[in-house]
Design a protein around this motif. Sequence first.
Motif, short mmCIF file in Angstrom:
data_model
loop_
_atom_site.label_atom_id
_atom_site.label_comp_id
_atom_site.label_asym_id
_atom_site.label_seq_id
_atom_site.Cartn_x
_atom_site.Cartn_y
_atom_site.Cartn_z
N ILE A 69 0.86 -1.18 0.00
CA ILE A 69 0.00 0.00 0.00
C ILE A 69 0.90 1.23 0.00
N PRO A 70 0.85 2.09 -1.07
CA PRO A 70 0.18 1.89 -2.35
C PRO A 70 0.83 0.75 -3.13
N PRO A 71 0.18 0.25 -4.19
CA PRO A 71 0.71 -0.89 -4.93
C PRO A 71 2.10 -0.60 -5.51
N ILE A 72 3.06 -1.44 -5.15
CA ILE A 72 4.44 -1.33 -5.65
C ILE A 72 4.92 -2.72 -6.02
N ASP A 73 5.55 -2.85 -7.20
CA ASP A 73 6.09 -4.14 -7.61
C ASP A 73 7.23 -4.52 -6.67
N ILE A 74 7.11 -5.67 -6.04
CA ILE A 74 8.11 -6.08 -5.03
C ILE A 74 8.89 -7.33 -5.44
N GLU A 75 8.80 -7.71 -6.71
CA GLU A 75 9.47 -8.94 -7.14
C GLU A 75 10.98 -8.86 -7.03
N GLU A 76 11.55 -7.65 -7.02
CA GLU A 76 13.00 -7.50 -6.88
C GLU A 76 13.38 -6.98 -5.49
N VAL A 77 12.41 -7.02 -4.58
CA VAL A 77 12.64 -6.54 -3.21
C VAL A 77 12.41 -7.64 -2.18
N LEU A 78 11.37 -8.42 -2.38
CA LEU A 78 10.99 -9.49 -1.46
C LEU A 78 11.12 -10.82 -2.20
N PHE A 79 11.55 -11.88 -1.49
CA PHE A 79 11.88 -13.12 -2.18
C PHE A 79 11.32 -14.34 -1.44
N PRO A 80 10.98 -15.39 -2.21
CA PRO A 80 10.59 -16.65 -1.56
C PRO A 80 11.68 -17.12 -0.61
N SER A 90 0.37 -11.26 16.36
CA SER A 90 0.02 -11.61 17.74
C SER A 90 1.19 -12.20 18.50
N THR A 91 1.99 -13.05 17.85
CA THR A 91 3.14 -13.69 18.49
C THR A 91 4.39 -12.91 18.12
N LYS A 92 4.95 -12.23 19.10
CA LYS A 92 6.01 -11.23 18.85
C LYS A 92 7.19 -11.79 18.10
N TYR A 93 7.67 -12.99 18.49
CA TYR A 93 8.93 -13.50 17.93
C TYR A 93 8.74 -14.50 16.80
N LYS A 94 7.54 -14.60 16.28
CA LYS A 94 7.26 -15.56 15.20
C LYS A 94 7.78 -15.02 13.87
N TYR A 95 8.29 -15.93 13.04
CA TYR A 95 8.68 -15.59 11.67
C TYR A 95 7.60 -16.07 10.71
N TYR A 96 7.26 -15.23 9.73
CA TYR A 96 6.39 -15.64 8.63
C TYR A 96 7.25 -15.77 7.37
N GLU A 97 7.27 -16.97 6.80
CA GLU A 97 8.11 -17.21 5.63
C GLU A 97 7.34 -16.91 4.35
N VAL A 98 8.02 -16.24 3.43
CA VAL A 98 7.41 -15.91 2.14
C VAL A 98 7.45 -17.14 1.24
N GLN A 99 6.31 -17.49 0.70
CA GLN A 99 6.20 -18.65 -0.19
C GLN A 99 6.38 -18.27 -1.65
N SER A 100 5.78 -17.14 -2.04
CA SER A 100 5.90 -16.68 -3.43
C SER A 100 5.63 -15.19 -3.49
N VAL A 101 6.13 -14.57 -4.56
CA VAL A 101 5.96 -13.13 -4.77
C VAL A 101 5.52 -12.92 -6.21
N ASP A 177 27.03 -7.61 1.61
CA ASP A 177 26.07 -6.75 0.92
C ASP A 177 24.96 -7.62 0.34
N GLY A 178 23.77 -7.08 0.25
CA GLY A 178 22.67 -7.81 -0.36
C GLY A 178 21.43 -7.75 0.50
N PRO A 179 20.35 -8.32 -0.03
CA PRO A 179 20.29 -9.05 -1.30
C PRO A 179 20.18 -8.12 -2.50
N ASN A 180 20.63 -8.64 -3.67
CA ASN A 180 20.41 -7.92 -4.91
C ASN A 180 19.06 -8.32 -5.49
N THR A 181 18.78 -7.94 -6.71
CA THR A 181 17.45 -8.18 -7.28
C THR A 181 17.17 -9.65 -7.56
N GLN A 182 18.19 -10.50 -7.49
CA GLN A 182 18.01 -11.95 -7.67
C GLN A 182 18.24 -12.71 -6.35
#
Length: 237
Positions: A69-80, A90-101, A177-182
């Motif tokens: 929000i607002p819509p931004i292409d995140i394919e080169e920012v966030l990664f599976p 709700s759970t402070k120390y929990k990690y949510y893993e990204v499955q796909s972008v 350094d990183g991550p880069n776009t890949q």
Amino acid sequence: EWEIETSADGVGVINGGSFRLELEVNGFTSLTSDIPYDAVALSSNETGISEELIPNFSTSANSNEITTIPPIDIEEVLFPGDRLRFSDQSTKYKYYEVQSVTGTNAILSEVFIGDGGVQVSTTRHYGGRGSPLSSRIHCQYDEDLCPVASESKSGSLQSKLEDLSLAIQRGVFVDRDGPNTQNGFIWRVTFLDDAYPQGSDFTVRVHSNSLTTFGNQGSAHVSVSLLNSGRTYTTCT
């Protein structure tokens, strides 16, 4: 000073796996254990480091879809494979893993539990504590406490190299350094031992590459290059 870089060709995005390095010094060769594709630089980073993601993310309770929000292409920012935390979970120390972008949206590996809406803060995490199977703290192979799968996901590049204690006496300094776009990274390694004579000094090579790419698109690579030859400095006066 040596540089290790991971990259992918074509449209490939690195999403997991590991690699091993070969270290030769003074005529002897040693091999590291598996180094995670996103290994933190220093042993002091292993308990966890994070970075604030610039896009604002919106979540919905009991849904595994997040949007920008607002819509931004995140394919080169966030990664599976990325592990996230949200300010209103709700759970402070929990990690949510990204499955796909895809475009402006991402899918988590499980539904979000917490207050929905635009998150004040969304952070990406590397390293971190956990169970013997999920911890990213450096461990050496043990059938029960550090199986192969755990060893290959845990530890810093510094720890992996300093395990080679017969070759490295004074340790190493590493920055990253990183991550880069890949979703590739660059590590720079400085050996703190006195330099050996030319031809016998520290030489780093790639021993094996088990990096993976999302959807098996493209291929992932590991390259090593010498930035600066070793030097030994006399005592300052």
